[in-house]
Design an enzyme around this catalytic site. Structure first.
Site, PDB file in Angstrom:
ATOM      1  N   TYR A 110      39.247  45.954  25.659  1.00 32.99           N
ATOM      2  CA  TYR A 110      38.653  46.711  24.503  1.00 32.99           C
ATOM      3  C   TYR A 110      37.234  45.816  24.119  1.00 32.99           C
ATOM      4  CZ  TYR A 110      42.868  48.783  23.715  1.00 32.99           C
ATOM      5  OH  TYR A 110      44.184  49.525  23.758  1.00 32.99           O
ATOM      6  N   SER A 111      36.250  46.750  24.178  1.00 31.83           N
ATOM      7  CA  SER A 111      34.914  46.054  23.899  1.00 31.83           C
ATOM      8  C   SER A 111      34.613  45.486  22.715  1.00 31.83           C
ATOM      9  CB  SER A 111      33.934  47.153  23.887  1.00 31.83           C
ATOM     10  OG  SER A 111      33.691  47.825  25.018  1.00 31.83           O
ATOM     11  N   TYR A 166      45.961  37.551  46.404  1.00 28.01           N
ATOM     12  CA  TYR A 166      45.307  38.177  47.279  1.00 28.01           C
ATOM     13  C   TYR A 166      45.991  38.396  48.643  1.00 28.01           C
ATOM     14  CZ  TYR A 166      41.250  38.590  44.761  1.00 28.01           C
ATOM     15  OH  TYR A 166      40.138  39.264  43.484  1.00 28.01           O
ATOM     16  N   GLU A 168      35.248  35.122  40.728  1.00 33.05           N
ATOM     17  CA  GLU A 168      36.390  34.788  39.713  1.00 33.05           C
ATOM     18  C   GLU A 168      36.592  33.489  39.473  1.00 33.05           C
ATOM     19  OE1 GLU A 168      38.424  38.715  41.622  1.00 33.05           O
ATOM     20  OE2 GLU A 168      39.621  36.806  41.575  1.00 33.05           O
ATOM     21  N   GLY A 178      32.958  55.438  23.642  1.00 36.40           N
ATOM     22  CA  GLY A 178      32.107  54.584  24.438  1.00 36.40           C
ATOM     23  C   GLY A 178      30.977  53.887  23.444  1.00 36.40           C
ATOM     24  N   GLY A 209      31.613  59.493  22.382  1.00 39.38           N
ATOM     25  CA  GLY A 209      33.156  59.097  21.976  1.00 39.38           C
ATOM     26  C   GLY A 209      33.173  57.896  21.663  1.00 39.38           C
ATOM     27  N   ARG A 239      45.296  45.985  28.259  1.00 38.28           N
ATOM     28  CA  ARG A 239      44.241  46.880  28.257  1.00 38.28           C
ATOM     29  C   ARG A 239      42.958  46.105  27.888  1.00 38.28           C
ATOM     30  NH1 ARG A 239      47.960  48.927  30.220  1.00 38.28           N
ATOM     31  NH2 ARG A 239      48.716  50.898  29.822  1.00 38.28           N
TER      32      ARG A 239
END
Length: 392
Positions: free
Chosen positions: A206-207, A98, A140, A271, A269, A204
């Site tokens: 991914y669920s 930060y 966090e 989702g 999609g 990336r």
């Protein structure tokens, strides 16, 4: 809480800063990556930088936070803060980063606004920034402390790869160290880090879609666009059984609430993936909850996890499934052809709605749910990529 003096300054300068915040964000990233090219190579999504969505999301988040501080000082924007903090935690963001951001962000503000940035203006906006940074860091730190994942990244071995559609695959992976899979909540995601041919280590999210306790499972759509998805393309082209992947702990703030109230799970999609995770959890726990499951897709052929959607709905005693296709390739009900129309469905009183899909889909369904009397606080959504909606 923002000091009285700074609140007055922010209120006076918010129109000017807000009007220039998109340019400030663009200049900020230019300065940040010039000083720290490794951040673009190994942390930030290069695709989102190229198409400008990350800059827009940052601009919207800063403007939204500053607006909340002066208009609702006793009510922090918790949804926005939690959304950003979970994403940061999945990337392993540390508190000292930060300070790096502050240096280049305020250099960008000074460059874009010039002499308008007096000492008082700089001090007030710095106070806004550190209130935002401290809020995010606190969340966090809590997420890191609560995680049972050993470190930010952990090697997983791919033990299964399954084709779902022409452009979607499911990967099944187990921890390479043989230790237990970390706990997760239905609806959460993992970050996946891969090394690309140019040496970049891109990340990336991914669920998670499965309920197995010995492995994690996620479905990857090969993203096409401007530019094409670097990580999704790499996973499709190069990752097979036996390969190692680096995964983060599970994170994500849009998770299925425990309880016995009715739920609506609606997706479009790819989702479908967090909704498959939620449906799987409900089915594996023999949940008696009323469940309305809705999915929209282009056609049967593009509908990933289609058979599993039907199977999970069938397993649940009080569930109904409804699918809309824009261009069905086989016999399909006329009233389920085209875009989703929730007015045709029975939505029980007290429903909590979970949505995931492209932004136009989210906006349309949220409007329909509000028309049906579902309170805004009971409508939750997940969006893949920078959250252009939440930051407004």
């Amino acid at each position: 809480m923002l000091s009285a003096k700074s609140a007055e300054t922010i209120r006076a300068t918010l129109p000017a800063v807000g009007g220039a915040i998109a340019e400030i964000s663009s200049v900020f990233y230019d300065k940040l990556f010039a000083a720290h090219p490794e951040l673009l190579r190994d942390l930030f999504n290069r695709g989102n930088q190229a198409n400008g969505t990350q800059q827009q999301a940052l601009a919207g988040a800063i403007a939204a936070f500053a607006t909340a501080l002066v208009e609702n000082p006793d009510t922090p924007p918790e949804t926005m803060l939690n959304r950003i903090a979970h994403k940061h935690a999945s990337l392993g963001i540390a508190r000292d980063q930060y300070y790096v951001v502050h240096t280049h962000l305020f250099a960008a503000i000074s460059e874009v606004l010039g002499e308008a940035v007096t000492d008082d203006v700089a001090a007030a906006w710095s106070e806004v920034y550190w209130l935002l940074a401290d809020s995010l860091s606190s969340i966090e730190d809590r997420l890191y402390a609560e995680s049972d994942h050993p470190g930010t990244w952990r090697d997983y071995r791919v033990v299964g790869r399954y084709a779902e559609t022409d452009d979607a695959i499911t990967l099944l992976a187990r921890p390479a160290d043989g230790l237990p899979v970390p706990s997760r909540l239905p609806g959460q995601y993992v970050s996946v880090q891969v090394e690309l041919p140019d040496g970049a280590r891109q990340i990336r999210q991914y669920s998670l879609t499965g309920t197995r306790t010995d492995a994690v499972e996620f479905t990857v759509k090969n993203a096409r666009g401007t530019p094409d998805g670097e990580v999704s393309g790499h996973l499709h082209r190069h990752v097979t059984e036996g390969d190692l992947l680096q995964l983060s702990a599970p994170f994500g703030d849009v998770t299925l609430d425990e309880g016995d109230g009715p739920v609506l799970l609606a997706s479009a999609g790819i989702g479908c993936t967090p909704m498959i995770g939620m449906l799987g959890h409900l089915a594996s726990t023999d949940s008696p909850r009323q469940v309305v499951a809705v999915h929209a897709d282009r056609s049967e052929r593009t509908h990933a996890r289609r058979a599993e959607f039907d199977q999970l709905v069938t397993k649940l005693p009080n569930a109904t499934g409804h699918v809309w296709y824009e261009a069905p390739e086989a016999e399909h009900p006329g009233d389920r052809t085209g875009l989703v129309d929730l007015s045709t469905l029975n939505i029980p009183e007290g429903t909590t709605a979970y949505l995931c899909g492209p932004l136009p889909f989210l906006r349309a369904l949220r409007a329909q749910l509000l028309d049906r009397g579902v309170p805004a606080d009971d409508i939750r959504y997940e969006v893949f990529g920078p959250d252009m909606w939440l930051a407004r």
